[in-house]
Design a protein around this motif. Sequence first.
Motif, PDB file in Angstrom:
ATOM      1  N   ASN A  89       0.869  -1.197   0.000  1.00  0.00           N
ATOM      2  CA  ASN A  89       0.000   0.000   0.000  1.00  0.00           C
ATOM      3  C   ASN A  89       0.899   1.238   0.000  1.00  0.00           C
ATOM      4  O   ASN A  89       1.679   1.445   0.933  1.00  0.00           O
TER       5      ASN A  89
ATOM      6  N   GLY B 256      -0.197   4.318   0.166  1.00  0.00           N
ATOM      7  CA  GLY B 256      -0.811   5.400   0.946  1.00  0.00           C
ATOM      8  C   GLY B 256      -0.049   5.675   2.237  1.00  0.00           C
ATOM      9  O   GLY B 256       0.037   4.808   3.112  1.00  0.00           O
ATOM     10  N   GLY B 257       0.523   6.858   2.357  1.00  0.00           N
ATOM     11  CA  GLY B 257       1.273   7.250   3.541  1.00  0.00           C
ATOM     12  C   GLY B 257       2.629   6.607   3.643  1.00  0.00           C
ATOM     13  O   GLY B 257       3.273   6.685   4.703  1.00  0.00           O
TER      14      GLY B 257
ATOM     15  N   ALA C  43       0.900  10.699  -0.278  1.00  0.00           N
ATOM     16  CA  ALA C  43      -0.464  10.965   0.175  1.00  0.00           C
ATOM     17  C   ALA C  43      -1.139   9.672   0.605  1.00  0.00           C
ATOM     18  O   ALA C  43      -0.751   8.561   0.198  1.00  0.00           O
ATOM     19  N   ASP C  44      -2.130   9.790   1.426  1.00  0.00           N
ATOM     20  CA  ASP C  44      -2.837   8.601   1.934  1.00  0.00           C
ATOM     21  C   ASP C  44      -3.722   7.958   0.874  1.00  0.00           C
ATOM     22  O   ASP C  44      -4.090   6.778   1.019  1.00  0.00           O
ATOM     23  N   HIS C  45      -4.092   8.713  -0.146  1.00  0.00           N
ATOM     24  CA  HIS C  45      -4.998   8.165  -1.150  1.00  0.00           C
ATOM     25  C   HIS C  45      -4.418   8.370  -2.539  1.00  0.00           C
ATOM     26  O   HIS C  45      -3.669   9.325  -2.802  1.00  0.00           O
ATOM     27  N   GLU C  46      -4.790   7.476  -3.426  1.00  0.00           N
ATOM     28  CA  GLU C  46      -4.324   7.506  -4.806  1.00  0.00           C
ATOM     29  C   GLU C  46      -4.806   8.772  -5.504  1.00  0.00           C
ATOM     30  O   GLU C  46      -5.947   9.179  -5.376  1.00  0.00           O
TER      31      GLU C  46
ATOM     32  N   TRP D  25       0.743   9.378  -6.623  1.00  0.00           N
ATOM     33  CA  TRP D  25       0.963   7.981  -7.004  1.00  0.00           C
ATOM     34  C   TRP D  25      -0.332   7.380  -7.509  1.00  0.00           C
ATOM     35  O   TRP D  25      -1.421   7.888  -7.254  1.00  0.00           O
ATOM     36  N   ARG D  26      -0.175   6.207  -8.239  1.00  0.00           N
ATOM     37  CA  ARG D  26      -1.341   5.562  -8.819  1.00  0.00           C
ATOM     38  C   ARG D  26      -1.106   4.057  -8.908  1.00  0.00           C
ATOM     39  O   ARG D  26      -0.004   3.611  -9.241  1.00  0.00           O
TER      40      ARG D  26
ATOM     41  N   GLN E 149       2.582  -0.085  -9.997  1.00  0.00           N
ATOM     42  CA  GLN E 149       2.508   1.166  -9.198  1.00  0.00           C
ATOM     43  C   GLN E 149       3.403   2.216  -9.837  1.00  0.00           C
ATOM     44  O   GLN E 149       4.550   1.937 -10.178  1.00  0.00           O
TER      45      GLN E 149
END
Length: 511
Positions: free
Chosen positions: A107, A109-110, A134-137, A158-159, A169
Motif C-alpha cells: 500500500n 498510501g502514507g 499521500a494517503d490516497h491515490e 501515485w497511482r 505502481q
Amino acid sequence: MTAPSTSSPGLWQGGLRFWLLVLLIPGVVALLLYDSWEDDRAMNAVTENVYDSALLEPAKVLETSVEFNADGSLRIDPPFYAQVMLESRPGNRKYFRVEEVTPLVRNLGGADALQLKGRTMLGMEGLPRPERLADHEGVPVFYDAFFRNDTVRMVALWRDLHYKGMHRQVLVIVGESMDLRLRTQQQAWREGIFRNLRMVVLAVLMVWFAVAWALRPLQVLRQEVRSRSVDDLRPLDERDVPREVVPLVRSINHHIELYQAVLERQARFLADASHQLRTPLAIIHTQAQYARREPDIERVRESLGAIIKQLGQATRLTEQLLALAHASHHTSMAQGQVDLASLGREAVLQYLPLARERRQDLGWIAPGEDGGQAPVWVYASDVEVHESLANLIHNAINHAGSGASITVSAGYDEQQAWVSVTDNGMGLAASLRESVFVRFDRGGPSRKGGRGSGSGLGLAIALAYAERNGGTIVLTDGEPNEIGGYGLKATLRLPRYRPATQPDLPGKSGS
C-alpha cells in the motif's frame, strides 16, 4: 530690561498639527503595516494556490498517460500539450520524473517515499521525493526541495494500475523553480508598500488641512482680539468657535469680567481716595494762608497746631488707603501657625497710650484659666491678622467716646477661633452694621457727629485682611452704656487650627 524666561516650553508648544500628526500617524502606520502583512499573507496564499494548481496540471496529465503494453509492461505517451507545459523558460525551469515502483509495495498510501525503489520511465534522475506520500491515490503532495542548485516547488502523486490481473505502481513527480512566483510575490509586496505609503502621505495631508480648516475660527478670534483697543473689554463671541473651544472662550470672558471688575474697583478707589485727600489738603492750604496773614503770634501758633492736627489726620488717611490697597490685592503674605491671643495682647499694648489720651479704659482678657495666657491657634498671616485687629481697636477708640471702656479678648468655639473688641460707647444701629464695611462709609449720621474723626476705612481694611485669611468680622451688641443702650462688639473669626500634636485647648465661647 526684563529678564528672559527660564521656563521650559509647554507640552503643546509644537501646535495642534504637530501633535495630531505625532499621535495619529504612528497608529495609521501601524495599522497599514498590519494590513500589509495580512495582505501579503493572503497574496502569498493565493499565489501559492495558483502556481501549485498550474504545477499539478502537467503531473495529472503524466499520470493519465501511463498505460499497459500487451506484454504487461508499462509505457508512457504524453500528449503534445503536456510537453509544452513541461518546457522550461527563462526564470521558470521545469523538472519532472515518472517512475515505476519496483518491487511493488502493498500500500503506497502514507508510505515513506525516500525508502521506495523504482525504475525511471521518463524524466530526470535524482529528482527529490517527498518525505511521505499521500494517503490516497491521485492526491497530490506539495513540498519544497533543492535540486541542481535551484530552489524548486514540487508535487508528487501515485497511482495503482491494474490490467488482466496484473498490478503496477507509478509515482509521478513534477517541479518548477520558484523564481517566477517569488518575483510575483515581491512585486505584489512592493505595490502594497507603495499603496500604503500613498495612504500615509494622504493621511498627513488630510490631518494638516483639516486642522487648518478647523482652526480658522480661532484665527478669526485671534484677529478680533488683536484688533481691539486696550480699553475694549467686551466679551468674546462664542457663537462661531468650535464646540470644544467654547469652554476656553467662556473662561476668557470670565477673566475679562473679573479684570473689568478690578478696573472698576480701582477707578472707584482712585476717585474716593482723591476726594478724601482733597478735603484735608484744602483745609491745610487755607490754614497756612490764614497763618501767613495773621499778625498775632498766638493765633499763628493756633493755626500751626490745627495744621499739624490736620496733617496727622491726612497721614492716617494715607496709611489707611495704602493698607486698603494692599488688603484688596489678591496675593496674600506668607501664612503659618499664629497665636491669636498673643496678637491681641500686642495690639492692646500698642493702642494703650492712645486710649489713655482719650481717657478710655482699654483692657485685655487672657483666654487661659486663672489669668493664664493660653494660646489660640489659627493658620494665617500674623502681619495681616495684626493689621485687621489693630483697625478694630482703633475704630473702637475713635468712636466709643471719652470715658468708654474697651475690652479685647480671645478664645475658641467649636469650629473657629475668635478675638473680640467690645466697648460700651454709643453703639451702632443693627441696620447700619453692614454698611460700615463699605469704604468711606462712617455708619450714617449717628456715627458722623462728634464722636470720631475716622475716614470710614478702618472696618473695610479689617474685613479685607480677615477674608484674605479665610475669616470674617461680625458686629453685635456690646456692653450696656449710660443711656440704656448697648455699645458695639466687633468679633474677628478665623478657622480654628488643630496641629496633630496639639491637644484641644480650653477657651471662652465668643458670640
